[in-house]
Design a protein around this motif. Structure first.
Motif, PDB file in Angstrom:
ATOM      1  N   UNK A 131      17.431 -13.382   9.336  1.00 31.32           N
ATOM      2  CA  UNK A 131      16.488 -14.190  10.116  1.00 31.32           C
ATOM      3  C   UNK A 131      15.659 -15.098   9.225  1.00 31.32           C
ATOM      4  N   UNK A 132      15.319 -14.666   8.026  1.00 30.71           N
ATOM      5  CA  UNK A 132      14.522 -15.487   7.122  1.00 30.71           C
ATOM      6  C   UNK A 132      15.297 -16.739   6.703  1.00 30.71           C
ATOM      7  N   UNK A 133      16.613 -16.610   6.519  1.00 25.38           N
ATOM      8  CA  UNK A 133      17.408 -17.791   6.172  1.00 25.38           C
ATOM      9  C   UNK A 133      17.416 -18.794   7.317  1.00 25.38           C
ATOM     10  N   UNK A 134      17.353 -18.301   8.561  1.00 26.13           N
ATOM     11  CA  UNK A 134      17.299 -19.202   9.708  1.00 26.13           C
ATOM     12  C   UNK A 134      15.936 -19.880   9.806  1.00 26.13           C
ATOM     13  N   UNK A 135      14.855 -19.130   9.480  1.00 25.52           N
ATOM     14  CA  UNK A 135      13.505 -19.680   9.642  1.00 25.52           C
ATOM     15  C   UNK A 135      13.119 -20.561   8.462  1.00 25.52           C
ATOM     16  N   UNK A 136      13.378 -20.066   7.222  1.00 32.22           N
ATOM     17  CA  UNK A 136      12.896 -20.766   6.040  1.00 32.22           C
ATOM     18  C   UNK A 136      14.020 -21.223   5.105  1.00 32.22           C
ATOM     19  N   UNK A 137      15.236 -20.675   5.278  1.00 36.00           N
ATOM     20  CA  UNK A 137      16.296 -20.921   4.308  1.00 36.00           C
ATOM     21  C   UNK A 137      17.198 -22.085   4.669  1.00 36.00           C
ATOM     22  N   UNK A 138      18.364 -22.064   4.093  1.00 38.45           N
ATOM     23  CA  UNK A 138      19.285 -23.189   4.243  1.00 38.45           C
ATOM     24  C   UNK A 138      19.963 -23.241   5.602  1.00 38.45           C
ATOM     25  N   UNK A 139      19.739 -22.225   6.455  1.00 36.83           N
ATOM     26  CA  UNK A 139      20.355 -22.229   7.785  1.00 36.83           C
ATOM     27  C   UNK A 139      19.364 -22.587   8.881  1.00 36.83           C
ATOM     28  N   UNK A 140      18.210 -23.160   8.522  1.00 40.51           N
ATOM     29  CA  UNK A 140      17.185 -23.440   9.531  1.00 40.51           C
ATOM     30  C   UNK A 140      17.609 -24.526  10.517  1.00 40.51           C
ATOM     31  N   UNK A 141      18.540 -25.388  10.120  1.00 41.32           N
ATOM     32  CA  UNK A 141      19.001 -26.433  11.028  1.00 41.32           C
ATOM     33  C   UNK A 141      20.345 -26.100  11.684  1.00 41.32           C
ATOM     34  N   UNK A 142      20.808 -24.900  11.507  1.00 45.00           N
ATOM     35  CA  UNK A 142      22.136 -24.482  12.020  1.00 45.00           C
ATOM     36  C   UNK A 142      21.988 -23.758  13.348  1.00 45.00           C
ATOM     37  N   UNK A 143      23.099 -23.703  14.081  1.00 44.09           N
ATOM     38  CA  UNK A 143      23.164 -22.900  15.304  1.00 44.09           C
ATOM     39  C   UNK A 143      23.549 -21.480  14.938  1.00 44.09           C
ATOM     40  N   UNK A 144      22.831 -20.505  15.474  1.00 44.78           N
ATOM     41  CA  UNK A 144      23.065 -19.102  15.142  1.00 44.78           C
ATOM     42  C   UNK A 144      23.248 -18.310  16.423  1.00 44.78           C
ATOM     43  N   UNK A 145      23.757 -17.094  16.273  1.00 46.49           N
ATOM     44  CA  UNK A 145      23.938 -16.162  17.381  1.00 46.49           C
ATOM     45  C   UNK A 145      23.725 -14.756  16.856  1.00 46.49           C
ATOM     46  N   UNK A 146      23.350 -13.827  17.738  1.00 47.76           N
ATOM     47  CA  UNK A 146      23.176 -12.440  17.273  1.00 47.76           C
ATOM     48  C   UNK A 146      24.475 -11.913  16.659  1.00 47.76           C
ATOM     49  N   UNK A 147      24.333 -11.213  15.573  1.00 48.65           N
ATOM     50  CA  UNK A 147      25.513 -10.708  14.858  1.00 48.65           C
ATOM     51  C   UNK A 147      26.323  -9.749  15.727  1.00 48.65           C
ATOM     52  N   UNK A 148      25.630  -8.935  16.515  1.00 47.79           N
ATOM     53  CA  UNK A 148      26.339  -7.949  17.341  1.00 47.79           C
ATOM     54  C   UNK A 148      27.216  -8.630  18.385  1.00 47.79           C
ATOM     55  N   UNK A 149      26.710  -9.709  19.012  1.00 54.08           N
ATOM     56  CA  UNK A 149      27.505 -10.389  20.032  1.00 54.08           C
ATOM     57  C   UNK A 149      28.717 -11.078  19.415  1.00 54.08           C
ATOM     58  N   UNK A 150      28.501 -11.725  18.228  1.00 50.48           N
ATOM     59  CA  UNK A 150      29.640 -12.345  17.550  1.00 50.48           C
ATOM     60  C   UNK A 150      30.650 -11.289  17.135  1.00 50.48           C
TER      61      UNK A 150
END
Length: 371
Positions: A158-177
């Motif tokens: 989650x930190x990579x999504x909020x502050x890291x290099x994936x903040x501009x990417x589309x993400x999904x919960x790992x369990x659903x994927x």
């Protein structure tokens, strides 16, 4: 990849680690080769001794046999269908009950129950922090990998999504994927297994075609040999008849000529005897005896002369046998041009049975035989 597997805390003893390795090896033996999960009861065993979840086996069977009647329907299939083991490709012929006719492996089911009980006991006895190894982010320590970046196609935290290099990417919960990918993989495995079964069925059909071609070729070779042997037999029979005609005429002519030779030989012998008598009478000194003998010789000469004038002889060209000639050029050309006519024209199939609509038509080879 920005995550790493952190080992459990060092509180485990050597015996506990060994026990864990044993349970892990046991778990590998209890994995279904189709869904890649632990077997779910009921577990069926194939004749090749491989095990499957009955649900997985039924999914494979239904995908490979889409026209198969469902179990319990009013009109069941009259004959069995084929099922191929996904592990060793061994083929099994199932009866009208489909996969429900396969025997349950109660031993594996009992081992599953014991394994789950042991695993539950082990998890209860473990500390909470030891119950599960976690994938942690390498960039953000102590952050669990709990989301999946759809843009970069990689797990992250989650930190990579909020502050890291994936903040501009589309993400999904790992369990659903995880569940989606697992479902797609299971479906893909089932499709591959069904496709392999289809390819194997095509190969089996082609192998059957090869065997049928060999059998039909052998049958046709035997029929061809019988037909040509029949032609040879007809020619040999006719040859014997024609040779017999020549032999009979030869015997008749030789008999007649030899009979004439015998008769003329008898006349010649009588004439020689008469000549010898005439020669002896010339030296007869007594005239009365000479006259008497001379009269007898003259009478005999007249008889010999009469027989000689009436002597029978063979007519001119009696010895000629040139009328015994046959013209085989046309027949030889026909034999050289003997060829196969199609089964549709003959009305005869590879099974040797005649088509009732065309059974009265005469094949080219039969016509040659009759000719």
């Amino acid at each position: 990849m920005n995550f790493a597997l952190r080992p459990p805390s060092a509180g485990n003893s050597g015996s506990g680690a060994g026990r864990g390795a044993t349970m892990e090896n046991l778990e590998k033996q209890l994995i279904c080769p189709v869904c890649l999960e632990m077997f779910s009861k009921p577990v069926v065993i194939l004749p090749c001794q491989h095990n499957l979840c009955r649900k997985c086996a039924n999914d494979i069977f239904q995908s490979a046999n889409p026209l198969w009647q469902s179990r319990g329907s009013s009109s069941t299939a009259s004959s069995g269908a084929r099922f191929r083991c996904p592990s060793c490709r061994h083929e099994v012929v199932l009866d009208r009950h489909g996969v429900y006719s396969l025997q349950r492996n109660l031993l594996v089911e009992n081992i599953l129950d014991i394994y789950r009980q042991q695993e539950s006991s082990r998890l209860v006895s473990m500390k909470p922090e030891q119950q599960q190894q976690q994938l942690l982010c390498e960039e953000h320590e102590e952050e669990k990998i709990n989301i999946y970046c759809l843009s970069c196609e990689t797990p992250t935290c989650s930190m990579c999504k909020v502050f890291g290099k994936h903040r501009d990417c589309d993400v999904a919960p790992l369990a659903s994927v995880y569940m989606r990918q697992k479902t797609e993989l299971s479906d893909g495995i089932a499709m591959l297994v069904a496709g392999n079964d289809h390819v194997q069925a095509v190969i089996t059909q082609m192998e059957e075609i090869c065997r049928t071609v060999e059998e039909n070729s052998q049958r046709r070779r035997e029929q061809l040999a019988d037909c040509l042997d029949g032609l040879v037999a007809v020619l040999d029979e006719r040859k014997q008849e024609l040779v017999g005609l020549i032999a009979r005429e030869q015997d008749d002519k030789l008999k007649r000529v030899r009979c004439l030779i015998g008769r003329h030989s008898d006349q010649l012998e009588a004439a020689v005897t008469l000549v010898e008598s005439a020669i002896r009478s010339i030296g007869e000194p007594h005239m009365p005896l000479f006259i008497q003998v001379a009269l007898c010789v003259c009478a005999g000469r007249m008889a010999v002369t009469a027989r000689a004038s009436a002597m029978e002889r063979p007519e001119l060209g009696y010895e000629d046998m040139s009328h015994f000639v046959i013209d085989t050029d046309e027949l030889a050309d026909m034999l050289r041009n003997i060829d196969f006519s199609s089964a549709a024209h003959r009305g005869v199939g590879d099974d040797g049975e005649e088509d009732p609509e065309e059974g009265e038509e005469e094949s080219e080879l039969d016509f040659c035989l009759r000719f």
